[in-house]
Each structure stands twice: as C-alpha cells, then as structure tokens.
Design a protein around this motif. Structure first.
Motif, short mmCIF file in Angstrom:
data_model
loop_
_atom_site.label_atom_id
_atom_site.label_comp_id
_atom_site.label_asym_id
_atom_site.label_seq_id
_atom_site.Cartn_x
_atom_site.Cartn_y
_atom_site.Cartn_z
N SER A 72 0.84 -1.20 0.00
CA SER A 72 0.00 0.00 0.00
C SER A 72 0.87 1.25 0.00
O SER A 72 0.57 2.25 -0.69
CB SER A 72 -0.92 0.00 1.21
N TYR A 126 2.74 1.40 -3.57
CA TYR A 126 1.87 1.62 -4.73
C TYR A 126 0.62 2.39 -4.29
O TYR A 126 -0.46 1.80 -4.17
CB TYR A 126 1.50 0.30 -5.38
N ALA A 165 -1.43 4.20 -5.72
CA ALA A 165 -2.59 4.14 -6.61
C ALA A 165 -3.48 2.95 -6.30
O ALA A 165 -4.66 2.93 -6.67
CB ALA A 165 -2.13 4.08 -8.07
N ARG A 166 -2.93 1.95 -5.61
CA ARG A 166 -3.68 0.73 -5.26
C ARG A 166 -3.91 0.63 -3.75
O ARG A 166 -4.17 -0.46 -3.23
CB ARG A 166 -2.92 -0.50 -5.74
N THR A 167 -3.83 1.75 -3.08
CA THR A 167 -3.97 1.75 -1.62
C THR A 167 -5.28 1.11 -1.15
O THR A 167 -5.30 0.33 -0.20
CB THR A 167 -3.85 3.19 -1.08
N GLU A 168 -6.37 1.46 -1.82
CA GLU A 168 -7.67 0.93 -1.41
C GLU A 168 -7.69 -0.59 -1.44
O GLU A 168 -8.19 -1.24 -0.52
CB GLU A 168 -8.77 1.48 -2.31
N LEU A 169 -7.12 -1.16 -2.50
CA LEU A 169 -7.08 -2.62 -2.63
C LEU A 169 -6.23 -3.24 -1.55
O LEU A 169 -6.66 -4.19 -0.86
CB LEU A 169 -6.51 -2.99 -4.01
N PHE A 170 -5.02 -2.74 -1.35
CA PHE A 170 -4.11 -3.36 -0.39
C PHE A 170 -4.57 -3.16 1.06
O PHE A 170 -4.37 -4.03 1.91
CB PHE A 170 -2.69 -2.83 -0.59
N GLN A 171 -5.20 -2.03 1.34
CA GLN A 171 -5.75 -1.84 2.68
C GLN A 171 -6.91 -2.78 2.93
O GLN A 171 -7.10 -3.28 4.05
CB GLN A 171 -6.18 -0.39 2.88
N GLY A 180 -9.15 -9.54 -2.30
CA GLY A 180 -8.62 -8.95 -3.52
C GLY A 180 -9.41 -9.34 -4.75
O GLY A 180 -9.70 -8.51 -5.62
N TYR A 183 -12.76 -7.60 -4.73
CA TYR A 183 -12.55 -6.17 -5.06
C TYR A 183 -12.48 -5.99 -6.58
O TYR A 183 -13.12 -5.09 -7.13
CB TYR A 183 -11.27 -5.69 -4.41
N LEU A 184 -11.71 -6.84 -7.23
CA LEU A 184 -11.55 -6.73 -8.68
C LEU A 184 -12.86 -7.02 -9.41
O LEU A 184 -13.10 -6.48 -10.51
CB LEU A 184 -10.46 -7.69 -9.16
#
Length: 238
Positions: free
Chosen positions: A102, A105, A107-113, A231, A234-235
């Motif tokens: 997170s 990257y 730009a992908r914070t929402e996903l990794f959090q 994950g 989310y995708l």
C-alpha cells in the motif's frame, strides 16, 4: 518524520516493552511485532494499527480466558500463550506485506488496505473460534467429513466456535468502517475473514493433522487466503 509518526514509534516501543514484561511476547517476537506494526502503519495508517492492536489485545485476552480449564483439557497454548517471532509473522506477516505494498503503490492503496483488513479479520476469527470454541462448544465435528470428532484436534469445529469466529471478523470489520466509512467493501472484509477462518480448519484437517503443515504455516495461509479472497472480490466489484 511527522509528529504522528514519532508518536507511533513511541507507541510501538512501549507496546513491545509491555508485551515482553507481561509475558505475552518473547523479545524476538516483540521486535518482529514492532517491525510489522511499522509496516502496517506505513500503508494503512492508524486504521491498520488499530487492527493490529485489536488482534493482539483481544487475542491475548481470549487465549488467557479460562486458561486453567484449557490446560486441564490439554488445549492451552504452549508456553502459556507467549508468542514467538514465528507466530507474529504467521498472524501478521500478510498484513505487514499488504501495508508495504500500500505504501509502495499508492494508486492501489484501497485494494491493499482491504486485503490487509481481511487478513486481520481472518486471524482474529481464527483465534476467537479456537479459543472460545474449545470452551463453549457443545458438539464438535470434522470440517471435512462433518462427522463427530475430538475437541481440540486440527480441523475440528463447533457451532459455538464458528459463531465466535464470526464475532472476531465483525470486530475487525467495524474498525474498517471507522477508517474507511460504510460501503460495499465492508461486506468483503467480513466475508473474507469468515472464509479465511474456515479455510484454516480445512487446512488443519487435511494437512496439519498429517504433519504436512505446521500450525504457523496454517495460520499464515488462512490470512493469505482471506486477503486473496478480498482482492478477488474487489476486482469483481470495483
């Protein structure tokens, strides 16, 4: 560093010292926990740190709850529940990795959090299910065969323990709501935590019982599975 960052360093340092003094962590376990804590804070801020704190404090409480009864049944944690570095990595390693990703990257914070939260939801659910299920469970079943089995064996579940696990996942989901607000992803964290806990039991019955996997490996894998489920959802949803 910011004032908040320095405050977190002090908080982690004091927490490490108190954990060793209270006999909850070995020295190496405390150092590992502190490093993981910083990685989690770097990528998920105070929300991630609150999840780590909730898992550790509540996990320690339920592990200590009616410890003598568990010891008499041969179900108490070894070393009086004092966690080693390997156990810290098993339960928090995935969260630490998600925190670093997170941070690296943004730009992908929402996903990794989200994946970080799911890993903690699973770890907390697993701890609640095993520690409270062994005390309050009435009937115990092998998760693979659904036939009656012996309390405390790998892969054995109870209705009461499963519900306790749902409660553990709910607590972490609540912290996610406080950090991110209400939305579709709230359900993702909750579901991933519950499924990760069930995956722990499946792995326990299939492989840990046969000594193909250690308990630490199973704990790491259940948090990883929960993170991957989150994950994937989310995708699909975002």
């Amino acid at each position: 560093m910011s004032i908040q960052a320095w405050a977190v360093v002090v908080f982690l340092g004091v927490g490490m010292w108190l954990s060793v003094k209270a006999g909850k962590l070995t020295v190496l376990g405390a150092l590992t926990g502190g490093i993981l804590g910083w990685a989690i804070y770097s990528g998920a801020g105070l929300m991630g740190l609150s999840m780590l704190g909730a898992f550790f404090v509540l996990g320690s409480l339920v592990s200590s709850f009616r410890f003598r009864d568990k010891a008499a049944l041969g179900l108490a944690e070894a070393n009086k529940g004092r966690r080693k570095a390997s156990q810290a990595l098993a339960n928090g390693g995935v969260a630490g990795l998600m925190g670093l990703l997170s941070w690296a990257y943004p730009a992908r914070t929402e996903l990794f959090q989200l994946m970080l939260a799911a890993s903690f939801a699973s770890a907390t659910a697993d701890t609640f299910a095993s520690e409270l299920g062994n005390i309050y469970g009435r009937s115990y079943y092998n998760i693979l065969t659904l036939k009656p089995d012996t309390r405390g064996l790998d892969g054995v579940i109870s209705l009461e323990g499963t519900l306790a696990g749902v409660g553990g996942s709910t607590i972490i989901t609540g912290l996610y709501i406080l950090g991110q607000g209400w939305g579709l992803l709230v359900g993702v964290v909750w579901i991933a935590g519950i499924l990760g806990n069930l995956a722990d039991s499946v792995l326990g019955a299939a492989w840990e019982r046969k000594a193909y996997l250690s308990n630490d490996a199973v704990n790491f894998l259940n948090t990883l599975i929960a993170a991957l489920i989150a994950g994937a959802l989310y995708l699909l949803l975002v």
